[in-house]
Design a protein around this motif. Structure first.
Motif, mmCIF file in Angstrom:
data_model
loop_
_atom_site.group_PDB
_atom_site.id
_atom_site.type_symbol
_atom_site.label_atom_id
_atom_site.label_comp_id
_atom_site.label_asym_id
_atom_site.label_seq_id
_atom_site.Cartn_x
_atom_site.Cartn_y
_atom_site.Cartn_z
ATOM 1 N N LYS A 32 -39.703 89.850 13.372
ATOM 2 C CA LYS A 32 -40.467 89.116 14.349
ATOM 3 C C LYS A 32 -39.630 88.515 15.482
ATOM 4 O O LYS A 32 -40.046 88.624 16.527
ATOM 5 C CB LYS A 32 -41.318 87.755 13.615
ATOM 6 C CG LYS A 32 -42.437 88.222 12.846
ATOM 7 C CD LYS A 32 -43.472 88.912 13.475
ATOM 8 C CE LYS A 32 -44.954 89.085 12.792
ATOM 9 N NZ LYS A 32 -45.586 89.947 13.236
ATOM 10 N N GLN A 35 -38.973 91.472 17.783
ATOM 11 C CA GLN A 35 -40.032 91.930 18.169
ATOM 12 C C GLN A 35 -40.277 91.016 19.433
ATOM 13 O O GLN A 35 -40.826 91.588 20.613
ATOM 14 C CB GLN A 35 -41.279 91.981 17.411
ATOM 15 C CG GLN A 35 -41.345 93.022 16.441
ATOM 16 C CD GLN A 35 -42.560 92.897 15.373
ATOM 17 O OE1 GLN A 35 -42.987 91.908 15.323
ATOM 18 N NE2 GLN A 35 -43.178 94.070 14.943
ATOM 19 N N ARG A 36 -40.308 89.957 19.273
ATOM 20 C CA ARG A 36 -40.519 88.819 20.324
ATOM 21 C C ARG A 36 -39.672 89.004 21.542
ATOM 22 O O ARG A 36 -40.048 88.918 22.622
ATOM 23 C CB ARG A 36 -40.533 87.208 19.814
ATOM 24 C CG ARG A 36 -40.560 86.370 20.853
ATOM 25 C CD ARG A 36 -41.717 85.564 20.768
ATOM 26 N NE ARG A 36 -41.651 84.282 21.726
ATOM 27 C CZ ARG A 36 -42.424 84.261 22.669
ATOM 28 N NH1 ARG A 36 -43.443 85.227 22.922
ATOM 29 N NH2 ARG A 36 -42.501 83.235 23.530
ATOM 30 N N ASP A 38 -38.087 91.854 22.515
ATOM 31 C CA ASP A 38 -38.616 93.043 23.071
ATOM 32 C C ASP A 38 -39.912 92.845 23.760
ATOM 33 O O ASP A 38 -39.935 93.514 24.882
ATOM 34 C CB ASP A 38 -38.529 94.438 21.945
ATOM 35 C CG ASP A 38 -37.353 94.825 21.504
ATOM 36 O OD1 ASP A 38 -36.273 94.503 22.169
ATOM 37 O OD2 ASP A 38 -37.233 95.444 20.568
ATOM 38 N N GLN A 39 -40.747 92.193 23.518
ATOM 39 C CA GLN A 39 -41.860 91.755 24.053
ATOM 40 C C GLN A 39 -41.654 91.020 25.551
ATOM 41 O O GLN A 39 -42.109 91.418 26.426
ATOM 42 C CB GLN A 39 -42.903 90.973 23.377
ATOM 43 C CG GLN A 39 -43.554 91.699 22.109
ATOM 44 C CD GLN A 39 -44.264 90.615 21.156
ATOM 45 O OE1 GLN A 39 -44.290 89.747 21.181
ATOM 46 N NE2 GLN A 39 -45.102 91.298 20.260
ATOM 47 N N GLU A 40 -40.685 90.274 25.255
ATOM 48 C CA GLU A 40 -40.214 89.343 26.595
ATOM 49 C C GLU A 40 -39.507 90.409 27.593
ATOM 50 O O GLU A 40 -39.826 90.374 28.787
ATOM 51 C CB GLU A 40 -39.402 88.288 26.228
ATOM 52 C CG GLU A 40 -39.903 87.188 25.586
ATOM 53 C CD GLU A 40 -39.051 85.928 25.413
ATOM 54 O OE1 GLU A 40 -38.099 85.835 25.933
ATOM 55 O OE2 GLU A 40 -39.449 85.157 24.540
ATOM 56 N N ARG A 41 -38.705 91.195 27.248
ATOM 57 C CA ARG A 41 -37.953 92.180 27.563
ATOM 58 C C ARG A 41 -38.961 93.141 28.461
ATOM 59 O O ARG A 41 -38.960 93.374 29.819
ATOM 60 C CB ARG A 41 -37.273 93.009 26.863
ATOM 61 C CG ARG A 41 -36.373 93.922 27.705
ATOM 62 C CD ARG A 41 -35.408 94.884 26.769
ATOM 63 N NE ARG A 41 -34.361 95.577 27.562
ATOM 64 C CZ ARG A 41 -34.574 96.708 27.990
ATOM 65 N NH1 ARG A 41 -35.815 97.375 27.886
ATOM 66 N NH2 ARG A 41 -33.906 97.364 28.776
ATOM 67 N N THR A 42 -40.031 93.556 27.827
ATOM 68 C CA THR A 42 -40.922 94.456 28.412
ATOM 69 C C THR A 42 -41.789 93.960 29.429
ATOM 70 O O THR A 42 -42.061 94.510 30.661
ATOM 71 C CB THR A 42 -41.846 95.168 27.270
ATOM 72 O OG1 THR A 42 -41.116 95.887 26.322
ATOM 73 C CG2 THR A 42 -42.765 96.084 27.883
ATOM 74 N N ALA A 43 -42.444 92.644 29.253
ATOM 75 C CA ALA A 43 -43.092 91.978 30.274
ATOM 76 C C ALA A 43 -42.323 91.681 31.464
ATOM 77 O O ALA A 43 -42.932 91.662 32.562
ATOM 78 C CB ALA A 43 -43.569 90.535 29.696
ATOM 79 N N HIS A 74 -33.291 88.239 24.599
ATOM 80 C CA HIS A 74 -33.595 88.808 25.797
ATOM 81 C C HIS A 74 -33.039 88.335 27.098
ATOM 82 O O HIS A 74 -33.218 87.252 27.318
ATOM 83 C CB HIS A 74 -35.219 88.979 26.277
ATOM 84 C CG HIS A 74 -35.582 88.957 27.624
ATOM 85 N ND1 HIS A 74 -35.263 90.700 28.144
ATOM 86 C CD2 HIS A 74 -35.887 88.434 28.489
ATOM 87 C CE1 HIS A 74 -35.480 90.255 29.512
ATOM 88 N NE2 HIS A 74 -36.209 88.973 29.579
#
Length: 195
Positions: A32, A35-36, A38-43, A74
């Motif tokens: 998790k 994943q978080r 990578d989500q911050e990086r993508t955003a 990130h």
């Protein structure tokens, strides 16, 4: 874990002492976390802030790039050769440029001793005008990056978004990456007096 403390003794033992259960929680909480990140990086890579920051970095000729996917944290921008420099324990630490989101920045703090002061006096006593405060996971992130060997620099997004020209952004970036002072006073408020 509060639910575990209220569980029957046998269940509590199984959840906290069983090696397989410990491994299960370790893997899933770790998964998790990544994943978080990578989500911050993508955003971030899809944001206007990234494009303006990237443009300022390129115009300044800085050798910075977004951090790799799957890194522990990130980080908005890092030195291109960060991993090699960290592994070599060189005297020239890599840079980690961290963007401090508005929600991670304390912008208003008046000591409790100012409770009886008038409204105008309270504004003057706001300690956040003297130097910046960050909180939440950002403080931990920056401290961990420093412990890993990075030289950290902060870009306060509440300020970055107000910069209207690319020249002002470049100037802000130079100040953030430059000498200690107001830009990097997150951990040493006494440095404000040295300016």
């Amino acid at each position: 874990w509060p639910a575990v403390s209220a569980a029957p003794a046998a269940l509590k033992h199984w959840l906290t002492e069983d090696d397989a259960m410990k491994a299960f929680f370790q893997v899933h909480t770790s998964q998790k976390w990544y994943q978080r990140q990578d989500q911050e990086r993508t955003a971030f890579l899809q944001s206007k802030a990234y494009f303006t920051l990237k443009q300022a970095v390129e115009e300044e000729g800085l050798d910075l790039r977004p951090s790799d996917p799957g890194d522990v944290y990130h980080v908005e921008m890092v030195s291109r050769d960060a991993k090699e420099r960290l592994n070599a324990w060189s005297g020239n630490p890599p840079t980690a440029l961290v963007c401090i989101k508005s929600k991670e920045q304390l912008r208003w703090y008046v000591p409790i001793t100012a409770a009886g002061a008038a409204e105008a006096d309270l504004a003057e006593q706001n300690r956040c005008h003297q130097f910046r405060y960050m909180f939440s996971g950002t403080v931990q992130k920056i401290r961990h990056l420093q412990a890993m060997g990075y030289r950290t620099a902060a870009v306060w997004m509440s300020e970055w978004r107000t910069l209207e020209t690319q020249e002002k952004r470049r100037e802000y970036l130079r100040a953030a990456l430059g000498a200690p002072g107001r830009q990097s006073a997150a951990f040493s408020p006494s440095s404000v007096a040295e300016e």
